[in-house]
Design an enzyme around this catalytic site. Structure first.
Site, PDB file in Angstrom:
ATOM      1  N   CYS A 124       0.810  -1.217   0.000  1.00 17.77           N
ATOM      2  CA  CYS A 124       0.000   0.000   0.000  1.00 17.77           C
ATOM      3  C   CYS A 124       0.848   1.274   0.000  1.00 17.77           C
ATOM      4  CB  CYS A 124      -0.950  -0.034   1.206  1.00 17.77           C
ATOM      5  SG  CYS A 124      -1.783   1.509   1.554  1.00 17.77           S
ATOM      6  N   CYS A 201      -8.181  -1.012   6.800  1.00 15.72           N
ATOM      7  CA  CYS A 201      -6.996  -0.171   6.937  1.00 15.72           C
ATOM      8  C   CYS A 201      -6.901   0.153   8.417  1.00 15.72           C
ATOM      9  CB  CYS A 201      -7.150   1.101   6.097  1.00 15.72           C
ATOM     10  SG  CYS A 201      -5.950   2.365   6.544  1.00 15.72           S
ATOM     11  N   GLN A 325      -9.972  18.286  10.894  1.00 11.56           N
ATOM     12  CA  GLN A 325      -8.791  17.507  11.288  1.00 11.56           C
ATOM     13  C   GLN A 325      -9.143  16.026  11.367  1.00 11.56           C
ATOM     14  OE1 GLN A 325      -5.786  18.746  11.625  1.00 11.56           O
ATOM     15  NE2 GLN A 325      -6.115  20.939  11.871  1.00 11.56           N
ATOM     16  N   TYR A 354      -6.669  30.620   7.530  1.00 15.28           N
ATOM     17  CA  TYR A 354      -6.820  29.258   7.019  1.00 15.28           C
ATOM     18  C   TYR A 354      -7.671  28.480   8.037  1.00 15.28           C
ATOM     19  CZ  TYR A 354      -2.531  30.873   4.662  1.00 15.28           C
ATOM     20  OH  TYR A 354      -1.593  31.592   3.962  1.00 15.28           O
ATOM     21  N   ASP A 423      -2.838  28.377  10.107  1.00 19.17           N
ATOM     22  CA  ASP A 423      -2.800  26.916   9.931  1.00 19.17           C
ATOM     23  C   ASP A 423      -2.935  26.588   8.452  1.00 19.17           C
ATOM     24  OD1 ASP A 423      -3.005  24.174  10.186  1.00 19.17           O
ATOM     25  OD2 ASP A 423      -4.918  24.173  11.238  1.00 19.17           O
ATOM     26  N   CYS A 450       1.076  21.252   9.212  1.00 20.11           N
ATOM     27  CA  CYS A 450       1.162  19.804   8.978  1.00 20.11           C
ATOM     28  C   CYS A 450       2.383  19.506   8.127  1.00 20.11           C
ATOM     29  CB  CYS A 450      -0.107  19.296   8.304  1.00 20.11           C
ATOM     30  SG  CYS A 450      -0.423  20.099   6.747  1.00 20.11           S
TER      31      CYS A 450
HETATM   32  N1  SAH Z   1      -7.514  25.523  10.899  1.00 23.18           N
HETATM   33  C1  SAH Z   1      -8.403  24.545  10.364  1.00 23.18           C
HETATM   34  C2  SAH Z   1      -8.107  24.173   8.927  1.00 23.18           C
HETATM   35  C3  SAH Z   1      -6.694  23.900   8.596  1.00 23.18           C
HETATM   36  S1  SAH Z   1      -6.470  23.125   7.043  1.00 23.18           S
HETATM   37  C4  SAH Z   1      -8.465  23.330  11.239  1.00 23.18           C
HETATM   38  O1  SAH Z   1      -7.669  23.170  12.146  1.00 23.18           O
HETATM   39  O2  SAH Z   1      -9.327  22.482  11.006  1.00 23.18           O
HETATM   40  C5  SAH Z   1      -6.003  24.436   6.018  1.00 23.18           C
HETATM   41  C6  SAH Z   1      -7.162  25.185   5.464  1.00 23.18           C
HETATM   42  O3  SAH Z   1      -6.629  26.209   4.620  1.00 23.18           O
HETATM   43  C7  SAH Z   1      -8.131  24.383   4.618  1.00 23.18           C
HETATM   44  O4  SAH Z   1      -9.427  24.522   5.139  1.00 23.18           O
HETATM   45  C8  SAH Z   1      -8.020  25.018   3.223  1.00 23.18           C
HETATM   46  O5  SAH Z   1      -9.259  25.081   2.545  1.00 23.18           O
HETATM   47  C9  SAH Z   1      -7.545  26.414   3.560  1.00 23.18           C
HETATM   48  N2  SAH Z   1      -6.813  27.139   2.517  1.00 23.18           N
HETATM   49  C10 SAH Z   1      -5.987  26.654   1.573  1.00 23.18           C
HETATM   50  N3  SAH Z   1      -5.445  27.649   0.870  1.00 23.18           N
HETATM   51  C11 SAH Z   1      -5.923  28.796   1.370  1.00 23.18           C
HETATM   52  C12 SAH Z   1      -5.721  30.181   1.052  1.00 23.18           C
HETATM   53  N4  SAH Z   1      -4.908  30.540   0.078  1.00 23.18           N
HETATM   54  N5  SAH Z   1      -6.364  31.102   1.792  1.00 23.18           N
HETATM   55  C13 SAH Z   1      -7.212  30.720   2.795  1.00 23.18           C
HETATM   56  N6  SAH Z   1      -7.434  29.444   3.120  1.00 23.18           N
HETATM   57  C14 SAH Z   1      -6.812  28.483   2.425  1.00 23.18           C
END
Ligand code: SAH
Length: 494
Positions: A124, A201, A325, A354, A423, A450
Site C-alpha cells: 500500500c 486499513c 482535522q 486558514y 494553519d 502539517c
Molecule cells: N484551521 C483549520 C483548517 C486547517 S487546514 C483546522 O484546524 O481544522 C487548512 C485550510 O486552509 C483548509 O481549510 C483550506 O481550505 C484552507 N486554505 C488553503 N489555501 C488557502 C488560502 N490561500 N487562503 C485561505 N485558506 C486556504
C-alpha cells in the site's frame, strides 16, 4: 494515505509506480531476515546506459521521509523500509543519471524493527513507518523536527497517541475490478493508481471500513459497476466516510460518475438497513477526468447532509467538502497547545487564518475579545458561520477568500490584530500573507502546520522581519505515517 488540507481530497497523481516488484516478498522481509546471513553477492547486467547491481550495505540513518540512507559508489541513496544499523542487500538500478535503490533482503535486522500490523503495508505505502516500533517512530519524528527547527531552538517532546490506530475519522475508498472481473475495493498504492484490494486499513475508523465492505457486496446485487478511470465507463468512483468520533454520527458520500443513479432509493434503503448507525448519505457527482475525489455537484439522499462532532467542548457541523482535522484525539492536544501559546486574556483581536470550519477560532473566542476567520473554501466558511451560531459565539466573524489577499487588505486599511493564528495547507503560507503579518505587527503569531518544512521556511521570514520563535511543539497527528504536525509560538521582538 494522507494527506490533507486539501478539500478536494486529492488522490495520487502519478500513474506508475517503481517499486511494486517486491510486493509480496517484502512482507516476509522482517521475519526472513533473521535466517539470512551475508555473503557478498553482486550481480550486474548492462543494457545501454542502464545498469542493475545487487550490493550489500549498512544503513547510516533515516531521511526526513523515513527511508534508510546508504552510501554507494560515493553517492547517498535512500532505501524504503530500511532501518539505521541494518545490514542489507539492495538492488541499485541506474538509468542515465537516475539511481533507484530497492531493499531485497535484510541481513542483520535492527532492534527497532517490528512486523507491521497491517498485512497490506508493503504493497500500500499509505503508512511508511509500520516496520518501526513505537519508540523508533517517536524518535524519528522528534529528530526530524529537531533537524528542521535547528535555527529556531530545541522543540519540546512530541505528543504521541496512546492507541496509534483506528484514528482517521475520514476515509475514502475506491472500487475496481480484478482480473476475474470481480468487484474489489481498497486504496490506491502510494503514488499510483494501482488499486490494492483490502478489507481493512488499521488507521481508519473500523466502522468506516465495515460500511464500504458492505457497499462492495451490495454493488453486485445492485449491478452497480465500479468506475474505470481509463475507459470512463462504470458508475461508482469512490466512497467517502466521515465519522463524528464523539457524536457517533456517520456520513457516507457516494462519489459517482453520473447524476443518473438508477435504483437510488433502494440502494440507500438497503445501506441504511445494513448500517442503521449511518446518519446521512450524500451523492457527489464527479464526471471529470481528474485525480480529485470529489466533484462539484452534491445531493443529499438521506439525513441532514452534515455530521456533528465535539471538539474541546464545542459542537461542530461538518459538510462533505470542508476540511476537518482527521485525528480528533490529537487535535484536542494540538489546539490546547496552540490556544495556550496565544496567551489570551479576553481582550485580544485574533485572526484565525486558514480557519477551515472555524474550529480553532471558535474555541479561542471564549478567551478573546474578537476573532476574525478567513478561509478559501466556501463550504467551510459556511460551516464556520453556522458553527459560530450553533455555539452561541457572538464575537467571531468569518470571511471567504485567500488568506494572503485578506491580510494585505487588512494591513492596507491599517487594521489591528494582537494575535495571528495560522494553519495553512502543506504548501505553507505565502509572501503576501507573511509580509502583511509583519505590517500588522501582532504581538504573537501561533503557527500550526502539517508540514514542518514549509513551516520552517515561513518562520525564517518572520524571524528575519522582527519576530522570534519561543516554543515549538510537535504533535503526532498521523501515527504510522511519516507526517508530523507542529505548532510554534512566535513573538514580536521588543
Ligand atoms: N484551521 C483549520 C483548517 C486547517 S487546514 C483546522 O484546524 O481544522 C487548512 C485550510 O486552509 C483548509 O481549510 C483550506 O481550505 C484552507 N486554505 C488553503 N489555501 C488557502 C488560502 N490561500 N487562503 C485561505 N485558506 C486556504
Amino acid at each position: 494515505m494522507n494527506k490533507r488540507k486539501n478539500n478536494g481530497y486529492k488522490t495520487q497523481k502519478k500513474r506508475h509506480q517503481s517499486n511494486k516488484s517486491y510486493g509480496k516478498n517484502r512482507s516476509a522481509l522482517a521475519t526472513e531476515s533473521n535466517k539470512l546471513h551475508g555473503k557478498q553477492s553482486k550481480t550486474s547486467n548492462r543494457r545501454g546506459n542502464k545498469k542493475k547491481v545487487t550490493v550489500e550495505v549498512v544503513c547510516a540513518g533515516l531521511s526526513h521521509e523515513g527511508k534508510g540512507i546508504v552510501q554507494w559508489e560515493g553517492r547517498q541513496l535512500e532505501v524504503e523500509h530500511l532501518l539505521p544499523g541494518e545490514k542489507a542487500e539492495i538492488a541499485v538500478s541506474t538509468s542515465g543519471r537516475v539511481v533507484h535503490a530497492q531493499l531485497k533482503r535484510i541481513i542483520t535486522p535492527a532492534k527497532d524493527r517490528v512486523k507491521p500490523m497491517c498485512s497490506y503495508y508493503y504493497a500500500c505505502g499509505g503508512c511508511q513507518l509500520q516496520h518501526m516500533n513505537e519508540q523508533a517512530q517517536k524518535r524519528f519524528k522528534q529528530e526530524t523536527i529537531q533537524k528542521l527547527m535547528r535555527p529556531f531552538g530545541k522543540p519540546e517532546l512530541i505528543l504521541t497517541m496512546d492507541h496509534p490506530y483506528d484514528y482517521r475519522n475520514k476515509s475514502h475508498t475506491t472500487f475496481g475490478l480484478n482480473r476475474e472481473r470481480q468487484i474489489i475495493g481498497g486504496l490506491y498504492a502510494q503514488n499510483s493508481h494501482q488499486l490494492i484490494s483490502m478489507d481493512r486499513c488499521l488507521i481508519h475508523d473500523p466502522k468506516a471500513d465495515e460500511i464500504w465492505n458492505t457497499m462492495k457486496d451490495m454493488m453486485k446485487s445492485f449491478k452497480m459497476q465500479p468506475y474505470n478511470e481509463d475507459t470512463g465507463r462504470g458508475f461508482l468512483r469512490h466512497v467517502l466516510v466521515k465519522v463524528g468520533k464523539v457524536s457517533g454520527e456517520i456520513m457516507v458520500v457516494l462519489v459517482v460518475a453520473s447524476p443518473i443513479f438508477k435504483g437510488k432509493n433502494h440502494f440507500v434503503k438497503a445501506l441504511r438497513k445494513a448500517h442503521p448507525e449511518i446518519t446521512t448519505i450524500l451523492m457527489n457527482v464527479n464526471n471529470r477526468n481528474t485525480s480529485m475525489v470529489l466533484g462539484n455537484q452534491e445531493k443529499v439522499l438521506f439525513g441532514k447532509g452534515t455530521i456533528t462532532d465535539t471538539l474541546c467542548g464545542m459542537k461542530f457541523d461538518i459538510s462533505a467538502k470542508s476540511f476537518y482535522q482527521i485525528n480528533p484525539v490529537q487535535t484536542e492536544k494540538l489546539y490546547a497547545r496552540a490556544i495556550g501559546m496565544a496567551q489570551l486574556t479576553g481582550k485580544e483581536t485574533v485572526i484565525d487564518a486558514y480557519c477551515g470550519i472555524g474550529t480553532i477560532g471558535l474555541i479561542a473566542s471564549q478567551k478573546a475579545g474578537k476573532v476574525i476567520g478567513v478561509e478559501l473554501n466556501k463550504d467551510a466558511v459556511r460551516d464556520a458561520i453556522h458553527n459560530s451560531k450553533r455555539n452561541g459565539v457572538k464575537n467571531a466573524r468569518f470571511y471567504q477568500g485567500d488568506a494572503g489577499e485578506f491580510m494585505v487588505k487588512m494591513a492596507a486599511h491599517g487594521e489591528k490584530a494582537d494575535v495571528v493564528i495560522m494553519d495553512p495547507p502543506r504548501s505553507g503560507s505565502d509572501e503576501a500573507f507573511l509580509s502583511s503579518v509583519v505590517k500588522l505587527k501582532p504581538k504573537r503569531v501561533v503557527y500550526v502546520s502539517c508540514n514542518p518544512v514549509t513551516q520552517a521556511r515561513d518562520m525564517k521570514y518572520l524571524v528575519q522581519n522582527g519576530y522570534e520563535v519561543k516554543r515549538i511543539q510537535p504533535v503526532d497527528m498521523f501515527p504510522q505515517t511519516l507526517h508530523v504536525e507542529s505548532v510554534a509560538e512566535i513573538v514580536l521582538k521588543k
